[in-house]
Design an enzyme around this catalytic site. Structure first.
Site, PDB file in Angstrom:
ATOM      1  N   LYS A   1       5.417   4.820  -0.541  1.00 37.68           N
ATOM      2  CA  LYS A   1       4.827   3.494  -0.685  1.00 37.68           C
ATOM      3  C   LYS A   1       5.353   2.550   0.387  1.00 37.68           C
ATOM      4  O   LYS A   1       6.428   2.725   0.927  1.00 37.68           O
ATOM      5  CB  LYS A   1       5.144   2.922  -2.069  1.00 37.68           C
ATOM      6  CG  LYS A   1       4.376   3.595  -3.192  1.00 37.68           C
ATOM      7  CD  LYS A   1       4.639   2.897  -4.516  1.00 37.68           C
ATOM      8  CE  LYS A   1       3.811   3.528  -5.632  1.00 37.68           C
ATOM      9  NZ  LYS A   1       4.042   2.848  -6.934  1.00 37.68           N
ATOM     10  N   VAL A   2       4.540   1.477   0.613  1.00 40.56           N
ATOM     11  CA  VAL A   2       4.863   0.483   1.622  1.00 40.56           C
ATOM     12  C   VAL A   2       5.035  -0.863   0.926  1.00 40.56           C
ATOM     13  O   VAL A   2       4.161  -1.268   0.145  1.00 40.56           O
ATOM     14  CB  VAL A   2       3.767   0.413   2.710  1.00 40.56           C
ATOM     15  CG1 VAL A   2       4.133  -0.610   3.768  1.00 40.56           C
ATOM     16  CG2 VAL A   2       3.554   1.770   3.354  1.00 40.56           C
TER      17      VAL A   2
ATOM     18  N   GLY B   1       0.841  -1.197   0.000  1.00 40.30           N
ATOM     19  CA  GLY B   1       0.000   0.000   0.000  1.00 40.30           C
ATOM     20  C   GLY B   1       0.869   1.237   0.000  1.00 40.30           C
ATOM     21  O   GLY B   1       2.075   1.187  -0.261  1.00 40.30           O
TER      22      GLY B   1
ATOM     23  N   ASP C   1      -4.899  12.168  11.322  1.00 46.59           N
ATOM     24  CA  ASP C   1      -5.265  11.406  10.122  1.00 46.59           C
ATOM     25  C   ASP C   1      -5.801  10.033  10.524  1.00 46.59           C
ATOM     26  O   ASP C   1      -5.414   9.006   9.960  1.00 46.59           O
ATOM     27  CB  ASP C   1      -4.056  11.280   9.197  1.00 46.59           C
ATOM     28  CG  ASP C   1      -4.468  10.887   7.773  1.00 46.59           C
ATOM     29  OD1 ASP C   1      -5.679  10.948   7.482  1.00 46.59           O
ATOM     30  OD2 ASP C   1      -3.597  10.525   6.972  1.00 46.59           O
TER      31      ASP C   1
ATOM     32  N   SER D   1       1.125   8.510   3.577  1.00 46.47           N
ATOM     33  CA  SER D   1       1.061   9.930   3.239  1.00 46.47           C
ATOM     34  C   SER D   1       2.362  10.445   2.656  1.00 46.47           C
ATOM     35  O   SER D   1       2.379  11.478   2.007  1.00 46.47           O
ATOM     36  CB  SER D   1       0.721  10.731   4.499  1.00 46.47           C
ATOM     37  OG  SER D   1       1.712  10.521   5.487  1.00 46.47           O
ATOM     38  N   THR D   2       3.472   9.715   2.865  1.00 45.04           N
ATOM     39  CA  THR D   2       4.766  10.196   2.385  1.00 45.04           C
ATOM     40  C   THR D   2       5.478   9.209   1.477  1.00 45.04           C
ATOM     41  O   THR D   2       6.577   9.511   0.997  1.00 45.04           O
ATOM     42  CB  THR D   2       5.675  10.493   3.590  1.00 45.04           C
ATOM     43  OG1 THR D   2       5.756   9.338   4.424  1.00 45.04           O
ATOM     44  CG2 THR D   2       5.139  11.663   4.395  1.00 45.04           C
TER      45      THR D   2
END
Length: 1678
Positions: free
Chosen positions: A1389-1390, A1383, A1515, A1386-1387
């Site tokens: 990709k994982v 996924g 968030d 906010s900063t």
């Protein structure tokens, strides 16, 4: 003014007719000689008038020459004074804020001068010698105080003369109409005519002046070169000048002498150089309006004397101004009226005729009988009085000699008299006499005759002085102004000089009193010295023995022998002295030993209590042992044993039956419970307990039982019984003394009293005596046995000697006899033992009774408070618990919290407050906190203020206290006491504020709505009042009438026990009736009526309590009548006035208000903060259905909702429209569903939403840049050109102008500059569900690049460390193997990674480092590294790879919560040989309520941990909630975390996800950690309904609806429980101040429904497998 003038003219005319009638009537009766004399007098008057006119002409010519010289000095003086004024403004501007206007000093000066308060304040400040301080950080009110305090300081030091006259208001005062000067000119031209018609014209012109000259215009220069104007009434202008003259005199005296109380003398101030003062100094203006008379000088001689000192002039100035005035050789304006008395009267009348403008002003008259020719020069300001502006400003009376006195007819005289009567309103005259230097005020009556020829200046002065001396009591008039300045018609007004006289007189009295005080002090000091000297002498006498040889006569014996009697007498006296000294030393030693003993007793009180408990246990063991022995007796002795047991049973029965309903019977022989009912005791607030006497009925029962037991006992034990009875009676006598025992410390342990020690000693003595008696009896028995044995042996020996032959035969007989004797001995011993046992049993029974009584007294002493339904074992366990170190620490921390509650300070850390749960669940610590809190609130309840900033902290503490109390298992006395004390703290400034908070608490906790719990609170209040009034009488009731406290006892049996005694004691006490009525009516009826109880319950309860109030019969009837009337009123008003269960009395509270729309009450204390708005939250944000209907009707109505005429329709009207929008914006608004009327009605909301949308899209675009850059670097930059084009389009901004134009008439345009938000395609987190709504959005072009504003909004607080401190030096490529993408955050990709060494899966987040996002990355890594909690994602490490950072975290196998919430996807199978697409039925996989409670509980725990560290996540959404296989729920993605420091407790940056954002964040207001609570509420709605609210709408429309209407209702509310709906509504409260925090929500009852982690893990696994199977069946055909 205009209304008063016609009345005054009519009164003047009526008085003039009377005067004419009085004059004509005596003419008929006069003799011819008298008529001739009158005619001669009239001729003389005419001649004098002609001479005056000639003198006036000469004076006018001289004044015209002087005016030309005066203009030279005026400009210099004005410029000098303006500089001083600017300096004053600068000084005050430094102390005050910069928002002050330029003319604030003038306005404040004018207001204070008009009201006349300056002189009063000045005099009071000089008397007291105090000036208030300057506020360094003032608000609006304090700013005004700064200005006034500075002006007061100026007046006190004589500096106001520099300030008053340079004021632009006072220098530029002009008349509003210039036509008045023309009218005055016409009057002067007509004055020389001799006809009656001309005289009438003069009067008419004067009346016109009355109507036109009522106002004056005040002008002041502006910064821009303009002029500010202000209209001032002439009444105020006149008051201003009077105040100026008086204050100038005071300031000069303060400057010269340091005090205005001292009079100036000729020697104190040197007079100015003399100047010739001829008739040219007259200021009568007949033909020119520029020269006016300022001072009217009436003389009996031809010359005028100058004032001896400058302070006697009407306007005094400081030394700096006097220096300038001495250099300017200017003349003072003076007038000469050299006429007789009749001429003086006529002149005064004519002056009043031409000065009708000054109808309400006093006149200044300076009379000087002596003749001198010199007058002092005045400063340039005084000469400026000749100008027209200052003429209209000063209002010092003018003496215009342009009169109608040249007429020779009788009609002219009549006209003069008319003018006299028209101007009788000139009441006040200030007369300054030069020779006596006295200032006094003369009241001129309206009906006085001006023809009294015998009046002289001397008589006037004497009369005025007498009047001033007589009237000195009242210094102020009814309107608050000093009588010196007031214009009331009271003839007994006080003059200024008399006022100063009285002050001087008081000063002399004070000085005399000071002298007497000093003399008395000296005498006291001398007496003290004498006393000390005498004390020293006595000490010496006591220390040395007395030699009586000097005082005793010796005998005449030549040997000098003294008689024996005298020697013995001296020896006895010496012995007495030694004994006295020994007694003194013994007394000191005894006092020391007593103190030492008291300290030891206090220290060893715990040990003594333990010893008593051990002794009771020993007695129980002895009784058990005796019972066992009695059970083993033979059958022959059962009767005696049964008697003893019967006594025991009777005693036990009496002890168990004496306690009433509250007693508890014990199974054993000795009952340790409190058998007697609890006594009538004071409240805990008095910190003491009254020991109650034993009931007489119980005493009789116990005596009867003892008498019965004595009948069965032997005679030798009667003494012991008597001793027991005596000890019992002594106990009763001691308990009847009503002795109070005060608490020695907070632990409630007391010292043992002397009576108890005596009783213990008596018991020990009795036991010792009994033991001695038993030993003696045993010894006697043994001696008897020994004697019998010896006698038998002797007989046997004789028989053996005599009958040796018969030994064998007799041996058998002897053996038988011996056996019989042994049996008899055994029987005797058994009988003795039985008797001893009976004695012991009887003694033990008496001892048991005594011990029971002692235990009752000890329990009353040892227990600091009596707890309901509690036994001695509970009290002992509590005392043992209080001794532990853990409880001491908790109690100390509780005291710290109590001090924080009372002082409303923030010195208690928020992390420590959570210990209160452990404190308040413990009963001992709760009891100690309650005691300390009550003591502190008594002392500091009214002294300590309540800050608005610290009000939320105190409320938070109180809420935690109440929540802990609500969760406590038992509802005891102390929990209710804490509720009352906390409500008293919150409403410390109000008298009846405690009722309000109790009502709110009962609404939130309906289980506490039970009168039984609160009945004892109110009963305890009656006891406190009864004890107060019975002890101190009615005098003490006035002191305690203001505070209404509702405290209570604990057991309902106390009330029943006391009601039986209340009838006997009601006639013995006199109680203040009004005080009890207040407590009953306010704290009972009004409080209980608002609980939702029935009318009958409230009425019965209050009447029953009133009957127990120790009142007499008459007062009780009155009280019951008032109670019934108030109950009727409170319940009948609910139908008419009140909405809901609240009573009409609630309107008396200031905090409570009523909504203007829905007419519901707005509560001030609802657990959060006080609100002063007149609009509830639902009406404010239009969430009520009723409000929405009203709003729709108002917006679409045909005619406006105004008064008559109704149904007004405008064919031509001004419309509002938005012009200049690009096509992209228009399509965006159309797609979002906005209409023109919505934009017109909610312009600000639309602008807020557009700004938020732009900032959010810019943030999303920056994250998309990072993601695309990362993918391009991994894919060798395949699509670089396309990305550059997208970045160029996304970075463009549009500067939009909303032009609001008038469509048809004005065509005026209002430009509102706003940066238009750019629209992105990927702006919705729910693209899968809302593709239809989002695919048609267009990105409008933006010609300008202006990112500075929004970059500042997106900035996060600068970290205190660098990236090198957070990154490890190891190479992550060697440590981890990167797998597929999971996924994006906010900063970046994982990815899924695997540890190459251990094989453990990890999550790797790759983020590109740039100057724009380095702060966000550092913030995210630092927060994750410092966060260690089970509900926060675990941080492993971080590494730097070229320009990327690898953030390694723990891997959550089931991913985010978003994938499991939404509906199952419509799966469409596509194969090579399959048919067309077929839709399958949707399979819903919603979570049930227990699963939602589990998720919310876990998320709240993580949020609570984050908020405790003063951080906000900002968030919270389902994408950032990760799930594990073991059922763990963790918060991830800390890219937008904000640190809340002490300097910045709130944020205003726009971050987060649109559908999960709070309204205050969308509006751009400041926010705090409550934003995360809103996001949690949206998450709960998403878990229940599958999607967040307004998810089907476009983002802009959704944001608009969130800000206006809030969150809509549930789609299926019947499906969910009330606890869940309440939980969600609390989280989604539009008012962030009323929104609770995470710690409060963790105690909500909804979270108690949460399932276990194992059940949740099984559910998640089931959903995951079903979704995985569905995706595995999908086949794609390309």
């Amino acid at each position: 003014m205009s209304r008063l003038q016609p009345q005054q003219q009519q009164r003047g005319r009526s008085s003039s007719f009377k005067d004419n009638f009085q004059i004509q009537k005596p003419l008929q009766s006069l003799t011819p000689s008298e008529q001739q004399q009158q005619q001669q007098q009239q001729q003389q008057q005419q001649q004098q008038q002609q001479q005056q006119q000639q003198q006036q002409q000469q004076q006018n010519n001289a004044n015209n020459n002087n005016n030309n010289n005066n203009n030279k000095f005026n400009n210099q003086y004005i410029q000098q004074m303006k500089n001083v004024e600017n300096d004053i403004k600068k000084w005050i501007g430094e102390k005050c804020s910069s928002s002050l206007s330029d003319d604030f000093l003038e306005k404040d000066l004018m207001e204070s001068l008009c009201t006349g308060t300056i002189l009063c304040v000045l005099i009071n400040m000089i008397k007291q010698g105090t000036i208030q301080k300057i506020h360094l950080q003032p608000n609006y009110l304090q700013r005004v105080e700064n200005i006034r305090n500075y002006l007061r300081a100026c007046w006190l030091f004589g500096l106001h003369s520099k300030y008053f006259f340079p004021s632009s208001y006072l220098l530029s005062m002009t008349i509003e109409n210039n036509d008045n000067s023309n009218s005055s000119k016409t009057t002067t031209n007509n004055n020389n005519n001799n006809n009656n018609n001309n005289n009438n014209n003069n009067n008419n012109n004067n009346n016109n002046n009355n109507n036109n000259n009522n106002r004056a215009i005040i002008t002041s220069p502006n910064k821009n070169g303009g002029v500010n104007t202000m209209i001032v009434n002439l009444e105020y202008k006149e008051k201003i000048m009077i105040n100026l003259t008086e204050l100038c005199k005071i300031s000069l005296k303060i400057k010269n002498f340091g005090s205005f109380l001292q009079l100036s003398s000729s020697s104190s101030s040197t007079p100015p150089p003399p100047i010739n003062n001829n008739n040219n100094n007259n200021n009568n203006n007949n033909n020119n309006n520029n020269n006016n008379n300022d001072l009217l000088i009436s003389n009996n001689s031809s010359n005028i004397s100058s004032p001896n000192s400058f302070s006697d002039s009407p306007m005094g100035f400081s030394s700096s101004i006097n220096s300038s005035s001495n250099n300017s050789n200017l003349n003072t304006p003076n007038n000469y009226n050299n006429t007789n008395n009749n001429n003086n009267n006529n002149n005064n009348n004519n002056n009043n005729n031409n000065n009708n403008i000054n109808n309400l002003t006093p006149q200044m008259i300076i009379s000087s009988p002596t003749s001198t020719s010199s007058t002092p020069p005045l400063p340039p300001c005084a000469n400026n009085i000749n100008n027209n502006n200052l003429k209209k400003r000063t209002k010092i009376p003018k003496n215009n000699n342009n009169n109608n006195n040249n007429n020779n007819n009788n009609n002219n005289n009549n006209n003069n008299n008319n003018n006299n009567n028209n101007n009788n309103n000139n009441n006040n005259k200030i007369i300054i006499k030069r020779d006596c230097k006295k200032v006094y005020r003369k009241r001129k009556s309206s009906n006085c005759d001006n023809d009294d020829n015998g009046s002289n200046s001397d008589s006037d002065s004497s009369d005025s002085s007498d009047s001033s001396d007589s009237d000195s009591d009242s210094l102020l008039s009814s309107d608050g102004t000093p009588i010196i300045l007031s214009q009331s018609s009271n003839p007994e007004s006080v003059s200024f000089k008399s006022f100063i006289k009285e002050i001087l007189h008081l000063k002399n009295i004070i000085s005399k009193q000071d002298k007497t005080i000093t003399s008395q002090k000296q005498t006291i000091e001398t007496l003290e010295k004498d006393l000390e000297f005498q004390k020293q002498l006595t000490k010496k006498l006591l220390s040395s023995p007395i030699d009586l040889s000097n005082f005793i006569e010796t005998s005449s014996d030549p040997n000098g022998a003294i008689p024996v009697s005298i020697q013995a007498f001296t020896r006895q006296i010496q012995q007495i002295q030694t004994l006295q000294q020994q007694n003194l030393s013994l007394e000191t030693e005894l006092s020391k030993t007593n103190e030492h003993l008291s300290t030891n007793i206090r220290k060893n009180s715990k040990l003594e209590n333990e010893v008593l408990s051990i002794e009771t246990e020993l007695l129980n063991l002895r009784m058990k042992y005796a019972n066992t022995l009695s059970s083993s007796n033979s059958n022959g002795n059962n009767n005696s044993n049964n008697n003893s047991l019967g006594c025991n049973n009777s005693i036990n029965g009496s002890s168990s039956g004496g306690g009433g309903n509250n007693s508890s019977t014990s199974k054993g022989t000795l009952s340790r419970t409190i058998s007697q009912p609890f006594p009538l005791r004071k409240s805990i607030s008095h910190s003491n307990i009254i020991t109650s006497p034993v009931n007489s009925h119980q005493q009789q029962q116990q005596q009867n039982q003892l008498s019965q037991s004595q009948t069965t006992s032997p005679k030798n034990t009667s003494a012991s019984y008597n001793n027991g009875i005596l000890s019992k009676s002594s106990i009763v006598s001691n308990t009847n003394t009503n002795s109070t025992y005060k608490f020695g410390s907070s632990t409630g342990i007391l010292k043992v009293s002397a009576t108890l020690q005596q009783k213990q000693q008596q018991q020990q003595q009795q036991q010792n005596q009994q033991q001695q008696q038993n030993q003696q009896q045993q010894q006697q028995n043994q001696q008897q046995q020994n004697q019998q044995q010896q006698n038998q042996q002797k007989q046997n020996q004789q028989q053996q000697n005599q009958q040796q032959q018969q030994q064998q035969q007799q041996q058998q007989q002897q053996n038988q006899q011996q056996q019989q004797q042994q049996q008899q001995q055994q029987q005797q011993q058994q009988q003795q033992q039985n008797q001893q046992q009976q004695q012991n049993n009887q003694l033990s029974q008496s001892q048991q009774l005594q011990q029971q009584q002692n235990q009752q007294i000890n329990n009353l002493i040892d227990s600091p408070l009596i707890i309901s339904n509690s036994s001695n074992q509970q009290i002992e366990s509590e005392s043992i618990e209080s001794d532990s170190d853990y409880d001491k620490d908790m109690v100390d921390f509780g005291k710290k919290i109590v001090s924080a509650l009372i002082s409303s300070s923030n010195h208690v850390e928020m992390s420590e407050i959570y210990k209160m749960n452990d404190i308040l669940t413990n009963e001992t610590s709760r009891r100690q906190i309650c005691i300390v809190l009550e003591e502190e609130t008594k002392i500091n309840q009214l002294k300590l203020p309540m800050n608005e900033n610290s009000f939320e902290v105190t409320l938070y503490l109180v809420n935690t206290i109440l929540q802990c109390i609500h969760e406590a298992p038992s509802k005891d006395y102390f929990s209710l006491k804490l509720i009352m004390e906390s409500s008293r703290i919150l409403n410390r400034k109000k008298v009846n504020g405690s009722c309000e908070f109790i009502q709110e608490f009962i609404k939130d906790h309906p289980t506490w709505k039970d009168i039984k719990f609160w009945e004892e609170q109110y009963w305890d209040e009656l006891i406190i009042k009864h004890q107060q009034f019975s002890g101190s009488g009615s005098s003490s009731s006035s002191n305690t009438g203001g505070s209404i406290v509702t405290t209570m006892t604990t057991t309902t049996t106390v009330t029943s026990a006391i009601t039986s005694s209340s009838s006997t004691t009601s006639d013995d006490f006199d109680v203040d009736y009004t005080e009890l009525v207040n407590t009953l009516l306010i704290s009972y009826v009004y409080n209980l009526a608002s609980w939702g109880l029935s009318k009958s319950d409230v009425k019965e309860f209050t009447i029953s309590m009133s009957k127990k109030s120790f009142l007499k019969s008459n007062e009780l009837e009155k009280l019951i009548e008032q109670v019934t009337s108030t109950v009727e009123l409170s319940f009948t008003s609910d139908h008419n006035v009140c909405k809901g269960p609240h009573s009409f009395v609630l309107k008396s509270f200031r905090i409570i208000s009523e909504c203007n729309y829905c007419r519901q009450y707005i509560w001030g204390v609802r657990g959060i903060v006080a609100r002063e708005a007149f609009e509830c939250v639902g009406c404010k944000y239009k969430t009520h259905k009723k409000c929405l209907k009203e709003a729709s009707e108002k917006t679409f109505c045909s005619s406006p909702n105004v008064g008559a005429p109704f149904n007004v329709k405008h064919e031509m009207h001004v419309g509002l429209a938005i012009q200049g929008l690009p096509s992209g914006w228009r399509t965006l608004l159309l797609q979002s569903g906005f209409q023109d009327y919505e934009i017109q009605q909610h312009q600000e909301d639309v602008l807020d939403v557009l700004e938020f949308h732009h900032v959010y899209n810019e943030k999303q675009q920056n994250s998309i840049k990072l993601l695309t850059n990362n993918s391009n670097n991994n894919n060798n930059n395949n699509n670089s050109n396309n990305n550059l084009q997208q970045q160029q389009q996304q970075n463009q901004q549009l500067k939009q102008k909303l032009n609001i134009t008038n469509n048809q008439q004005n065509n005026t345009i209002i430009n509102i500059n706003i940066t238009s938000p750019s629209i992105s395609v990927n702006n919705n987190t729910y693209n899968n569900n809302n593709n239809n709504n989002n695919n048609n959005e267009i990105n409008p072009s933006s010609p300008n690049n202006n990112n500075n504003y929004y970059d500042s909004l997106l900035e996060i607080e600068e970290p205190s460390f660098t990236l090198k401190d957070l990154v490890s030096l190891e190479n992550p490529i060697d440590l981890y193997k990167v797998r597929e993408v999971v996924g994006g955050g906010s900063t970046g990709k994982v990815y899924v990674g695997e540890n190459s060494i251990t094989g453990e899966k990890v999550a790797i987040k790759k983020m590109k480092v740039d100057n724009n996002n380095i702060k966000n990355i550092i913030n995210e890594i630092s927060t994750m590294k410092n966060s260690k909690h089970k509900n926060v994602i675990k941080y492993v490490s971080s590494h730097l790879v070229i320009n990327h950072i690898w953030l390694i975290m723990e891997y959550m196998s089931y991913g985010s919560l978003t994938d499991l919430i939404s509906n199952c996807i419509n799966i469409q199978c596509n194969g090579n040989n399959q048919q067309q697409q077929q839709q399958q039925q949707q399979q819903q996989t919603y979570f049930i309520e227990s699963h939602i409670a589990y998720i919310c509980q876990q998320v709240l725990q993580g949020m609570d941990y984050i908020h405790k560290g003063h951080r906000t996540h900002r968030d919270i959404k389902s994408d950032n909630i990760l799930l594990g296989k073991d059922g763990s729920v963790k918060i991830a993605d800390f890219g937008f975390v904000a640190n809340l420091t002490r300097k910045k407790l709130q944020r205003n940056s726009v971050v987060g996800t649109p559908y999960f954002m709070a309204p205050e964040l969308i509006r751009g207001n400041q926010y705090n950690h409550k934003v995360d609570i809103w996001s949690l509420g949206i998450l709960a709605r998403e878990l229940s309904e599958g999607e967040p609210p307004y998810a089907k709408y476009p983002p802009v429309r959704a944001l608009f609806l969130l800000t206006l209407e809030g969150v809509p209702d549930f789609k299926e509310p019947n499906k969910w429980s009330s606890d869940f709906i309440e939980f969600v509504n609390l989280c989604l409260n539009l008012d962030d101040k009323r929104r609770p925090d995470a710690h409060y929500l963790l105690r909500h009852p909804f979270l108690k429904k949460a399932c276990s982690s194992r059940e949740f893990a099984d559910k998640v696994e089931e959903i995951y497998n079903t979704r995985k199977n569905q995706f595995s069946d999908i086949n794609f055909n390309f």
